[in-house]
Design a protein around this motif. Structure first.
Motif, PDB file in Angstrom:
ATOM      1  N   VAL B  82      -2.397 -14.987  -7.438  1.00 53.46           N
ATOM      2  CA  VAL B  82      -1.207 -14.343  -6.877  1.00 53.46           C
ATOM      3  C   VAL B  82      -1.406 -12.817  -6.805  1.00 53.46           C
ATOM      4  CG1 VAL B  82       1.301 -14.128  -7.045  1.00 53.46           C
ATOM      5  CG2 VAL B  82       0.176 -16.185  -7.900  1.00 53.46           C
ATOM      6  N   TRP B  83      -2.100 -12.299  -7.795  1.00 51.84           N
ATOM      7  CA  TRP B  83      -2.415 -10.871  -7.860  1.00 51.84           C
ATOM      8  C   TRP B  83      -3.097 -10.414  -6.556  1.00 51.84           C
ATOM      9  CZ3 TRP B  83      -6.893  -8.831 -11.437  1.00 51.84           C
ATOM     10  CH2 TRP B  83      -6.881  -7.431 -11.455  1.00 51.84           C
ATOM     11  N   LYS B  86      -1.539  -9.301  -2.735  1.00 50.80           N
ATOM     12  CA  LYS B  86      -1.192  -7.952  -2.296  1.00 50.80           C
ATOM     13  C   LYS B  86      -2.412  -7.272  -1.689  1.00 50.80           C
ATOM     14  CE  LYS B  86       1.959  -4.692  -4.071  1.00 50.80           C
ATOM     15  NZ  LYS B  86       2.510  -4.148  -5.312  1.00 50.80           N
ATOM     16  N   ARG B  90      -2.530  -5.562   1.834  1.00 46.88           N
ATOM     17  CA  ARG B  90      -2.650  -4.103   1.885  1.00 46.88           C
ATOM     18  C   ARG B  90      -4.071  -3.637   2.213  1.00 46.88           C
ATOM     19  NH1 ARG B  90       2.174  -4.971   1.182  1.00 46.88           N
ATOM     20  NH2 ARG B  90       3.504  -3.909  -0.320  1.00 46.88           N
ATOM     21  N   GLN B  91      -5.056  -4.170   1.476  1.00 51.44           N
ATOM     22  CA  GLN B  91      -6.429  -3.688   1.676  1.00 51.44           C
ATOM     23  C   GLN B  91      -7.091  -4.335   2.883  1.00 51.44           C
ATOM     24  OE1 GLN B  91      -5.348  -3.132  -1.455  1.00 51.44           O
ATOM     25  NE2 GLN B  91      -5.962  -1.016  -1.213  1.00 51.44           N
ATOM     26  N   VAL B 119       8.833  -6.302  -3.973  1.00 51.27           N
ATOM     27  CA  VAL B 119       7.640  -6.681  -3.218  1.00 51.27           C
ATOM     28  C   VAL B 119       7.911  -6.512  -1.721  1.00 51.27           C
ATOM     29  CG1 VAL B 119       5.925  -8.483  -2.851  1.00 51.27           C
ATOM     30  CG2 VAL B 119       7.112  -8.336  -5.041  1.00 51.27           C
ATOM     31  N   ARG B 120       7.304  -5.474  -1.185  1.00 51.84           N
ATOM     32  CA  ARG B 120       7.584  -5.108   0.210  1.00 51.84           C
ATOM     33  C   ARG B 120       6.628  -5.788   1.183  1.00 51.84           C
ATOM     34  NH1 ARG B 120       9.639   0.080   0.981  1.00 51.84           N
ATOM     35  NH2 ARG B 120       8.057   0.601   2.497  1.00 51.84           N
ATOM     36  N   PHE B 121       7.159  -6.302   2.236  1.00 50.29           N
ATOM     37  CA  PHE B 121       6.366  -6.792   3.369  1.00 50.29           C
ATOM     38  C   PHE B 121       5.215  -7.712   2.961  1.00 50.29           C
ATOM     39  CE2 PHE B 121       7.813  -2.470   5.009  1.00 50.29           C
ATOM     40  CZ  PHE B 121       8.964  -3.001   5.581  1.00 50.29           C
ATOM     41  N   LEU B 122       5.496  -8.645   2.112  1.00 54.63           N
ATOM     42  CA  LEU B 122       4.476  -9.605   1.702  1.00 54.63           C
ATOM     43  C   LEU B 122       4.988 -11.035   1.883  1.00 54.63           C
ATOM     44  CD1 LEU B 122       1.658  -9.928   0.391  1.00 54.63           C
ATOM     45  CD2 LEU B 122       2.761  -9.882  -1.830  1.00 54.63           C
ATOM     46  N   ALA B 123       6.272 -11.218   1.567  1.00 53.25           N
ATOM     47  CA  ALA B 123       6.842 -12.571   1.552  1.00 53.25           C
ATOM     48  C   ALA B 123       6.599 -13.311   2.863  1.00 53.25           C
ATOM     49  CB  ALA B 123       8.340 -12.486   1.264  1.00 53.25           C
TER      50      ALA B 123
END
Ligand SMILES: Cc1cc2nc3c(=O)[nH]c(=O)nc-3n(C[C@H](O)[C@H](O)[C@H](O)COP(=O)(O)OP(=O)(O)OC[C@H]3O[C@@H](n4cnc5c(N)ncnc54)[C@H](O)[C@@H]3O)c2cc1C
Ligand code: SF4
Ligand code: SF4
Ligand code: SF4
Lengths: 263, 294
Positions: B82-83, B86, B90-91, B119-123
């Motif tokens: 889960v880590w 992101k 992002r990367q 948690v922005r813009f991930l879901a």
């Protein structure tokens, strides 16, 4: 369930008069059309309202059809604080700043629903590190979450809260979706947050399962996973509380998840 | 509902000979990700890739079939996938991310999607969760104990690990060592003792070995996303299916194990609650279905 979550979140802070739930319902019911919203800016960085505006796709509709913004610095040209249905309070409150204390008290009187909007208002967040002795006012030293001083109805922590949670909350308030808002009511009591909550309230309680959700959620990347357990870099932690709030082993909104997934 | 809500359950395996060879069971996880990548349903997938130490996985973002295959096979210790979600967004800049997740990881992701506080813009970028069944997981040191001390071999010789028929199985090039599960008992991760999900009840598709013959997997399609993807992978010939065995070593076994896991967990949950310890789940007395994951 509410009691259990409260107990779990260690709601050791101010006992809350339990009017909150009815109040949220009232607002939702009465103002099904357009709740009057005020924005009160205390000791925060403006990040929270920036995040609100990042709801580009729904912002126009939000501001024109769904809510009416009646008060807020730079938003509305008005000195006197009007009566409001919902007040979003950004930032912690400085105990040495008379204006802030006064404003906060006034908000409680004028608003049906007070929302601790963002982690500074909800947990103190990085203003917890303040020790005064700085310009522009060296005596401004003590910053606390607003729930330390007034009764708060909902908390939306985040540094900043995501645009999505803001949109979801607004929609839930307008629809009177109490189930969705329940965690926000419960989080009002979570005012003493820190990355070490993961250690104390999850790992120490033999609940951690090494999923990595906390490390994903941390907005300052203070968390790495070592041997399947979160490791907090205290120098990076801003005490926003998000890691613990997102952890699947802190509280578990099973019914809502099943509903959202159509299961 | 000991197996969660699902649309369909079948026995299935990858039709790709290479995947069959390297996968843990029917290669469903790898086959689905490779297919989803090819069809641009996902731009990449978070998997448990090889780490620095033998059998200690490192979550990684796989961008090609080769990378997905390099991560095939079960590692019985933590891979905080889960880590890495992101990082994937992002990367790597992915818009549609797939991930393999054991049930508790699925729970972390689903909670984030319903309540994305920080948690922005991930879901909305999680395009596919392939869940895998899970009875328990082990700290890395526990694994080392099984390999080095109990089986008496060095980790680099181990080619495959598996749990089945009451044994923890270590395969080397020329040997198969079977430890009775009572030897591994007590080495599990503690958090697993209150886990109420055996079959990844909240994934889009979930799969595991129990319920199907060796070399095949049991597959549940749960969400619309999962059903559509699985069906089209079958139609495309990437995955072959047959009806699931309803009998003693099929669904009956799966139901039995899931029920056992849940009953054991509920006992621990109730005990902990009685001691006043924090638990995010309801006590037996508080819920309608005592085995529900709530
Ligand atoms: C800790 C653990 C316990 C399990 N317990 C059971 C069980 O009791 N009963 C049962 O039927 N099945 C269990 N499984 C699932 C089973 O071992 C297989 O992983 C599953 O059937 C998928 O096989 P496959 O051939 O489709 O996948 P493959 O194509 O071989 O791919 C497996 C995928 O799982 C990922 N993976 C490997 N290890 C981990 C890990 N530790 N965490 C997250 N992802 C990982 C890999 O990266 C890969 O993408 C367990 C898996 C794990 C990780
Ligand atoms: S989010 Fe997962 S890894 Fe982090 S503390 Fe909670 S259970 Fe442990
Ligand atoms: S570790 Fe990260 S998420 Fe947790 S409180 Fe600190 S800054 Fe916030
Ligand atoms: S048993 Fe549950 S908590 Fe433990 S690793 Fe498996 S899914 Fe996670």
């Amino acid at each position: 369930m509410l009691a259990r979550i409260k107990q779990f979140l260690g709601m050791e802070t101010k006992p809350k008069e339990v009017a909150s739930k009815q109040e949220v319902e009232k607002v939702a019911e009465e103002e099904k059309t357009r709740p009057k919203i005020g924005y009160i800016h205390l000791s925060g960085c403006t990040g929270d309202i920036m995040s609100l505006t990042e709801n580009y796709d729904i912002l126009a509709e939000l501001l024109t059809d769904m809510v009416e913004v009646v008060y807020g610095q730079t938003l509305v040209d008005l000195w006197e604080m009007p009566e409001m249905d919902i007040a979003l309070v950004e930032g912690s409150v400085c105990l040495q700043d008379e204006h802030s204390l006064h404003e906060l008290k006034e908000v409680r009187e004028k608003a049906n629903l007070v929302v601790a909007f963002g982690s500074c208002a909800a947990t103190g967040c990085f203003t917890r590190y303040s020790r005064g002795g700085q310009q522009a006012q060296p005596s401004h030293e003590s910053f606390v979450p607003i729930a330390d001083l007034i009764k708060v109805d909902l908390a939306i922590p985040g540094c900043p809260p995501s645009p999505e949670i803001i949109a979801k909350t607004v929609v839930a308030v307008i629809n009177g979706d109490m189930d969705y808002l329940q965690p926000m009511m419960d989080l009002v009591g979570y005012t003493e947050a820190c990355g070490c909550d993961l250690q104390k309230k999850v790992v120490n309680q033999s609940l951690c399962i090494g999923c990595g959700t906390c490390a994903m959620a941390c907005q300052t990347r203070a968390i790495t996973m070592t041997n399947g357990r979160p490791e907090i870099n205290c120098d990076r932690c801003v005490k926003c509380g998000i890691c613990y709030i997102q952890c699947p082993r802190s509280w578990w909104p099973a019914e809502r998840i099943n509903k959202d997934l159509g299961l | 509902m000991v197996l969660g809500t699902y649309k369909e359950v079948v026995t299935a395996r990858s039709t790709d000979k290479q995947i069959q060879k390297i996968a843990q069971d029917g290669g469903i996880v790898s086959a689905l990700f490779c297919y989803a990548l090819d069809e641009k349903i996902i731009d990449g997938a978070v998997v448990a890739g090889p780490g620095e130490d033998f059998w200690k996985p490192q979550p990684m973002v796989a961008m090609s079939s080769d990378e997905i295959l390099a991560a095939a096979g079960t590692k019985y210790t933590f891979s905080p996938n889960v880590w890495m979600l992101k990082e994937a967004v992002r990367q790597y800049g992915l818009e549609k991310v797939g991930t393999v997740a054991i049930p508790c990881q699925t729970m972390g992701i689903r909670k984030m999607q319903s309540y994305p506080f920080g948690v922005r813009f991930l879901a909305d970028k999680i395009a596919l969760i392939t869940g895998i069944f899970c009875m328990e997981n082990f700290p890395y040191e526990s694994l080392k104990t099984f390999i080095s001390e109990k089986a008496g071999i060095s980790p680099e010789l181990v080619e495959k690990m598996d749990i089945g028929k009451g044994k923890f199985i270590l395969e080397t090039a020329d040997d198969v060592i079977k430890l009775p599960l009572k030897e591994t008992h007590g080495y599990e991760q503690n958090g697993c003792k209150v886990c109420l999900d055996y079959v990844a009840e909240l994934a889009d598709v979930s799969t595991g070995s129990v319920g199907s013959q060796d070399g095949w997997s049991t597959v549940f399609t749960r969400t619309d996303v999962g059903e559509t993807l699985f069906k089209s992978a079958v139609e495309a010939g990437v995955i072959e299916t047959k009806p699931v065995d309803e009998g003693k070593f099929g669904m009956e076994m799966l139901k039995k194990l899931s029920k056992q896991k849940k009953e054991k967990a509920m006992k621990v949950i109730d005990e902990k609650k009685a001691m006043g310890l924090p638990i995010p789940y309801k006590a037996s007395s508080e819920k309608e279905d005592p085995l529900a994951n709530i």
